[in-house]
Design an enzyme around this catalytic site. Sequence first.
Site, short mmCIF file in Angstrom:
data_model
loop_
_atom_site.label_atom_id
_atom_site.label_comp_id
_atom_site.label_asym_id
_atom_site.label_seq_id
_atom_site.Cartn_x
_atom_site.Cartn_y
_atom_site.Cartn_z
N GLU A 54 0.68 -1.26 -0.15
CA GLU A 54 -0.11 0.04 -0.07
C GLU A 54 0.92 1.23 0.11
O GLU A 54 1.92 1.26 0.67
CB GLU A 54 -0.78 -0.08 1.20
CG GLU A 54 -1.84 1.26 1.37
CD GLU A 54 -2.51 1.23 2.57
OE1 GLU A 54 -3.73 1.94 2.58
OE2 GLU A 54 -2.36 0.46 3.49
N LYS A 138 -9.98 1.72 -2.57
CA LYS A 138 -10.42 1.20 -1.19
C LYS A 138 -11.68 2.04 -0.66
O LYS A 138 -12.27 3.00 -0.65
CB LYS A 138 -9.29 1.68 -0.28
CG LYS A 138 -9.14 1.54 1.17
CD LYS A 138 -8.09 2.22 1.99
CE LYS A 138 -7.74 1.55 3.46
NZ LYS A 138 -6.53 2.04 4.04
N CYS A 179 -5.86 -3.10 2.99
CA CYS A 179 -5.67 -2.56 4.27
C CYS A 179 -6.85 -2.79 5.34
O CYS A 179 -7.18 -3.91 5.77
CB CYS A 179 -4.78 -1.24 4.67
SG CYS A 179 -3.99 -1.01 5.95
#
Length: 306
Positions: A54, A138, A179
Site C-alpha cells: 500500500e 479502497k 488494508c
Amino acid sequence: MTLGSAPAFRPFTLALIQLGKITANKQHNLQHAREMIVKAAKHERKPDLIVLPECFNSPYGHIHFPEYAETIGFSPRVPYDVSASASETVKMLSSVAIETATWLIGGSFPERDLEDNAVYNTCTVYNPKGQLVALYRKIHLFDIDIPGRIKFKESETLTGGKNLAIFDTEFARIGLGICYDIRFPELSMIMARKGCHMLIFPGAFNCTTGPLHWELLQRTRAVDNQVFFSMCSPARDPGAGYQAYGHSMVVDPMGKILSEAKEDEETSFTSIDPNVMEQARNGIPVTVQRRFDVYADVAERMQLFP
C-alpha cells in the site's frame, strides 16, 4: 458487470515485495519499486504474480495523499491506453510488467478523479502484456482513535470507493482489497462467493494494531472463506512519521501461515497449491452448508460495477 465462470485453479508462485526506502521523492520511489520488481522476476523461483505494498510511491499519511495523487481515468468497459495515461505510476507499472512478463498488483497509490476532484487510495493490476486490467479504490477508510496510542483519519482527504474488483489470470481468480478493508468480513465473503481462489490486500497496518490483529485477521478471513489470503506491507522505517508493521504474509485456506516477512525490506516467494483449498472444502464443507433460508446471502445481488 457480471462474472463468468472462474478459471481453473492452478499452482502458481506469488512474490510479495515488502518495499523499503520510500521517501518524499516520487521518482526515487518508482525507480526503486521497478528495480525490486525486476529483481524478484529474476529469482530462481520466478513468480507468476508480484505484489507491491500500500502507498508505495509516496509517504503514508492523509496529508500526503492529495499532493501525490495522479489521474488514471480507467473504465472497466473501455480498453485502457497506457501510452496516453496521465499517470507516471501507471506507465512505470505497465512497462515493468511487460519487461518481466509477469502479472503485477501495483500496491496502491493516491488517485484523483477529474470528474469530482475526489482523491482515492487505489490499487491497479497489470497482465504480462502490460495492460491495465483492474482498478480498485479502497472502500473502507481508516478512521481510528485509540487514546494515547494512535489517531488517524483518512477521510480528511480521501473518498471511499464503491465497487469491488476481481480479476482472472490463467492460474486463478483473485479479489482485491486494501488494508482496513480486511476488518469488514462482508467484502471478503462476497469475493469468495464470486469464485475467488485468493484475496490479496496491499496494506500498511501500524505498530499498534499490527501485533494485535495483522495475523489474526488474515487467518480468520482465510478460514471463514476457505481461500488463500495475503497482505503485502511496506517495510518498517524508523525515520518515517507513520510506522508500518511489516510482516507481509500468505495464509492458506486452513489458516496455516505459508510465509511471513520480518520488518525490513525483503521479497518473499510462496508456492500456492490448489489442492489445499480442495482438501479444506471437502473436509469442512462450509461452502455448501450455508443456510440462506435462515440468513441472507450477502453476495446475491452484488455486482462488480454499477
